[in-house]
Enzyme design. Structure first.
Site, short mmCIF file in Angstrom:
data_model
loop_
_atom_site.label_atom_id
_atom_site.label_comp_id
_atom_site.label_asym_id
_atom_site.label_seq_id
_atom_site.Cartn_x
_atom_site.Cartn_y
_atom_site.Cartn_z
N ALA A 132 1.12 -1.02 -0.15
CA ALA A 132 -0.01 -0.07 0.04
C ALA A 132 0.79 1.31 -0.02
O ALA A 132 2.26 1.12 0.25
CB ALA A 132 -0.88 -0.02 1.27
N LYS A 133 0.48 2.37 -0.17
CA LYS A 133 1.03 3.52 -0.18
C LYS A 133 0.07 4.68 -0.11
O LYS A 133 -0.94 4.65 -0.40
CB LYS A 133 2.10 3.70 -1.43
CG LYS A 133 3.16 4.58 -1.03
CD LYS A 133 4.30 3.90 -0.48
CE LYS A 133 5.42 4.65 -0.16
NZ LYS A 133 6.56 3.86 0.59
N GLY A 134 0.45 5.64 0.58
CA GLY A 134 -0.28 7.09 0.96
C GLY A 134 0.17 8.30 0.56
O GLY A 134 1.58 8.17 0.63
#
Ligand code: NAD
Length: 411
Positions: free
Chosen positions: A100-102
């Protein structure tokens, strides 16, 4: 960046004859969240609309895991690429996470601490249903740090009604952080440097090392490399860099920076721009800042024998080909900077067990895991006569594809 990540996957999938159904599935993320929210400046009257992202590439392997970056120009494509790389990284190391990444589209360097806190809490609140210790676990990345993680943990815990330390990693020690997490990405990168030297038959002692970026990762990498007997001859940050063939005194430099002075103004043999730094004479080059630094325009001018990608996505596909032709060994980001997520995993495990390890225990486990992962990638590259990036991708993609095949398709 998204095109680069998908291009790497396509090239690897084609070479390994990956099932086209799984190949297609892996090209796009499973979930992509885009939020916009109001952000009140300190003057009280200015309220801006800010965009935030959280992309979960793959939910097959367990909860999703990945950093959050605060950057003025961060976008959905960039965050998606980074989430995909997180998937491969976790699979290579053997961690029970998907990628995931934000990101939040803001320049954190011009915010007051109060503004930074408000924006962090609102972003967390917007994504409350997405995050969770068994769902999706953020960590620091560009422009975010332990304090930002503490605010995320607190905001999430306020919503739930009790402390939930396992919702983020890279937290301060006082609220459930792990010893050794801050240095882990840099330490893992240097572990890859040592293993590469062993493979190439060169002694790390006395090697000249240039590091682009002197943030969380670059700083720890410089310290670890020096501990191994290497000489740090070049360093930079966003404002520019310095080069000194005699070696830079890291303690004196840190004091200089702590006094509020710029790294680029530290007395050294010569001042260089970030672009010039990459081409300075050295044995080992460690990009540890941002993506897109080594391309067709400069790959032929690098002087290093070995490049350790501590940053995510620093090298283009064209540059990869040029470096391979020139015989420069490149340890890819999905292996070289995996030390961070590995100790994040340790932190998550410690939080869930309420049992904390000593720094030596953390470092010993990290070194063992990095050495094993390096060896597996190297063996795969030798067996398949490919570069390390292709080998690392092959390993990661194979593990994920096998898990997907085992779980089957719902319904
Ligand atoms: P950071 O914000 O702590 O430091 C970034 C450094 O890069 C700073 O010195 C900054 O001045 C410099 N920089 C920023 N923009 C630049 C530019 N345009 N040109 C040159 N230098 C520039 O970030 P970090 O956590 O050290 O992350 C660095 C890289 O490592 C990123 O690519 C990140 O995705 C990757 N990474 C970080 C971690 C982690 O645990 N923090 C883990 C894996 C990968």
């Amino acid at each position: 960046m998204y095109r680069l990540a998908v291009g790497q996957l396509d090239r690897t999938a084609e070479q390994m004859g990956l099932d086209p159904n799984i190949w297609q599935r892996l090209r796009t993320p499973q979930r992509a969240h885009v939020v916009s929210f109001p952000f009140r400046r300190d003057d009280y009257n200015t309220v801006e609309t800010v965009f935030g992202y959280r992309v979960q590439h793959l939910l097959t392997m367990g909860p999703t895991k990945g950093g959050i970056r605060y950057q003025e120009n961060v976008n959905l494509g960039e965050v998606t690429a980074l989430s995909m790389w997180m998937t491969w990284k976790c699979a290579i190391i053997g961690l029970p996470f998907g990628g995931a990444k934000g990101g939040v589209r803001i320049d954190p360097t011009v915010l007051s601490p109060g503004e930074l806190q408000r924006i962090t809490r609102r972003y967390t609140s917007e994504l409350f249903d997405v995050f969770g210790p068994d769902r999706d676990i953020p960590a620091p990345d560009l422009g975010t740090d332990e304090q930002v993680m503490a605010w995320i943990m607190d905001t999430y815990s306020q919503h739930v009604g009790h402390a939930v330390p396992g919702v983020v990693t890279g937290k301060p020690i006082e609220i459930g952080g792990s010893l050794g997490r801050r240095e882990s990405t840099g330490r893992g990168a240097i572990s890859c440097m040592i293993e590469s030297c062993r493979h190439l038959g060169i002694d790390p002692k006395g090697l000249n090392v240039v590091i682009q970026g002197y943030g969380q990762v670059g700083h720890a990498a410089a310290r670890c490399a020096r501990k191994m007997g290497a000489r740090i001859v070049g360093l930079s940050d966003v404002h520019g860099g310095i080069y000194d063939s005699g070696g830079i005194d890291l303690d004196a430099l840190d004091t200089w920076i702590a006094e509020g002075k710029l790294l680029a103004s530290y007395p050294a043999e010569r001042k260089v721009s970030n672009a010039e730094l990459l081409e300075q004479p050295c044995d080992v080059l460690i990009p540890a800042a941002i993506e897109g630094q080594i391309g067709a325009h400069n790959a032929a001018r690098l002087t290093c024998r070995l490049m350790i990608e501590a940053a995510n996505g620093p090298t283009s596909l064209e540059a990869d080909a040029i470096l391979a032709e020139r015989g420069i060994m490149v340890v890819p980001d999905i292996l070289a900077n995996a030390g961070g997520v590995t100790v994040s995993y340790f932190e998550w495990v410690q939080d869930s067990q309420h049992l904390f390890w000593t720094e030596d225990e953390v470092n010993m486990r990290l070194d063992g895991i990095m050495q094993r992962a390096f060896r597996e990638v190297l063996d795969t590259s030798i067996a398949g006569r490919t570069d390390l990036r292709t080998a690392a991708l092959k390993l990661g993609v194979t593990r994920v594809a096998e898990a997907k095949r085992r779980r089957g398709v719902f319904p």
